[in-house]
Design a protein around this motif. Structure first.
Motif, mmCIF file in Angstrom:
data_model
loop_
_atom_site.group_PDB
_atom_site.id
_atom_site.type_symbol
_atom_site.label_atom_id
_atom_site.label_comp_id
_atom_site.label_asym_id
_atom_site.label_seq_id
_atom_site.Cartn_x
_atom_site.Cartn_y
_atom_site.Cartn_z
ATOM 1 N N UNK A 280 -74.011 39.281 34.807
ATOM 2 C CA UNK A 280 -74.430 37.644 34.634
ATOM 3 C C UNK A 280 -74.742 37.153 34.637
ATOM 4 N N UNK A 281 -75.353 37.415 32.877
ATOM 5 C CA UNK A 281 -75.185 36.439 32.328
ATOM 6 C C UNK A 281 -74.157 35.775 31.427
ATOM 7 N N UNK A 282 -73.409 36.690 31.284
ATOM 8 C CA UNK A 282 -71.913 36.785 30.040
ATOM 9 C C UNK A 282 -70.733 35.745 31.093
ATOM 10 N N UNK A 283 -70.545 36.395 32.468
ATOM 11 C CA UNK A 283 -69.930 35.619 33.449
ATOM 12 C C UNK A 283 -70.770 34.531 34.957
ATOM 13 N N UNK A 284 -72.334 34.965 34.807
ATOM 14 C CA UNK A 284 -72.652 33.910 35.771
ATOM 15 C C UNK A 284 -72.287 34.078 37.161
ATOM 16 N N UNK A 285 -71.942 35.619 37.201
ATOM 17 C CA UNK A 285 -72.085 36.581 38.509
ATOM 18 C C UNK A 285 -73.534 36.328 39.148
ATOM 19 N N UNK A 286 -73.546 35.908 40.668
ATOM 20 C CA UNK A 286 -74.401 35.515 41.212
ATOM 21 C C UNK A 286 -74.140 36.852 42.478
ATOM 22 N N UNK A 287 -73.390 37.405 42.701
ATOM 23 C CA UNK A 287 -72.992 38.405 43.866
ATOM 24 C C UNK A 287 -72.280 39.939 43.091
#
Length: 338
Positions: A280-287
């Motif tokens: 989430x932090x590195x690639x801005x993954x939301x789902x």
């Protein structure tokens, strides 16, 4: 006498089903009575109601104008939700389209079909799209509505199969039900997984709490599930997998991956907290990182021969490409053609 001709989109259905939709306010008892008395005829001949219609068939009603208007008073179809869905759901791509079926590439975050009355889904987008193209009208929607035939979870992206006509919807649903269509997904999971495998089990669903759990094959009361997986690329932290679903059950992939301790990336309910935090932090993954990448049709698609043997592939979402580049994973993918 009043006469209507069966449109192509309604061909293939039983005559009595067509009459039930056309004569909105009449009961089936009245319809069968009119058939027996030849007050309703098909191509100028007496009919029983079980005949399968073809495009252009002539249906005649020997009613008074007042009676015909009374029974064919069309239901009110509000078009606003469909136009709204078409305007607001951005990024949906048409992968393939013909007169009967349509394949869409759905972004993550969109419902395939409505779960609640106020929801906006791809199903409404589909109807809005066909209204804009003038392939359907308010009048035809009162007797048949195009629809999405397979479902993807809100947070799963990829290919949706849609029926534009009754014949197209029936054939897609038949192929899905008989598992004749091969469905492939691509996803990221925690850890290094270098060996292909085949997973089987029984999926038990708690509908009240929207949860599932996986049990042994001999467990009672559940649904049999079967999943094959093949590692495409990996390092010690993360693996990029391709998965084939032999069965298609809700939450099947997360449930099966959880059993081999390689949880789905971005699956926050049952996933690995530290791993998901890193993604989430590195690639801005939301789902969850799950994409319905490819559909392979069988050699014989019955009423939709134009699909026979065809393969359709959806592009990887941008976030997948970012992770592949950021983790220095080399992908050995085979080129697929339609």
């Amino acid at each position: 006498m009043q006469t209507v001709f069966v449109p192509a989109g309604q061909a293939g259905q039983r005559f009595d089903k067509f009459l039930n939709r056309h004569l909105h306010s009449a009961g089936m008892g009245f319809i069968y009575k009119m058939l027996r008395k030849k007050n309703i005829t098909l191509n100028g001949k007496k009919a029983e109601g079980k005949e399968l219609l073809q495009a252009g068939d002539r249906v005649s009603f020997f009613f008074s104008e007042e009676t015909y208007r009374k029974f064919t008073r069309a239901e009110t179809v509000m078009l606003t939700p469909y136009h709204k869905a078409y305007e607001t759901l951005k990024g949906i791509q048409v992968l393939y389209e013909d007169g009967d079926v349509l394949l869409l590439d759905k972004p993550s975050g969109y419902l395939s079909q409505k779960a609640g009355k106020s929801d906006v889904s791809v199903n409404e987008w589909l109807i809005g799209y066909l209204l804009i193209k003038k392939e359907i009208t308010k009048e035809t929607l009162s007797v048949f509505r195009p629809s999405v035939c397979n479902r993807l979870d809100r947070n799963t992206s990829g290919i949706l199969l849609c029926g534009k006509t009754l014949a197209g919807s029936r054939e897609l649903n038949r192929l899905i039900k008989t598992r004749a269509i091969h469905k492939f997904y691509q996803l990221f999971v925690k850890g290094e997984l270098a060996t292909p495998g085949l997973l089987e089990g029984t999926l038990l669903k708690d509908s009240h709490h929207n949860k599932v759990r996986l049990q042994d094959l001999d467990a009672e009361g559940g649904s049999y599930i079967k999943t094959a997986y093949k590692p495409v690329a990996w390092n010690e932290r993360i693996t990029f997998l391709e998965v084939e679903l032999f069965t298609g059950k809700t939450h099947q992939i997360p449930a099966h991956n959880g059993t081999i301790r390689h949880t789905l990336a971005g699956e926050y309910k049952k996933g690995h907290a530290a791993f998901n935090h890193y993604i989430r932090e590195k690639y801005k993954v939301k789902d969850q990182l799950l994409h319905a990448i490819r559909i392979e049709f069988p050699s014989d698609c019955g009423a939709c021969p134009q699909l026979s043997g065809k393969i359709f592939t959806a592009s990887l979402p941008d976030v997948f490409e970012r992770i592949l580049a950021g983790e220095s994973l080399k992908v050995n993918s085979e080129k697929k053609t339609e």
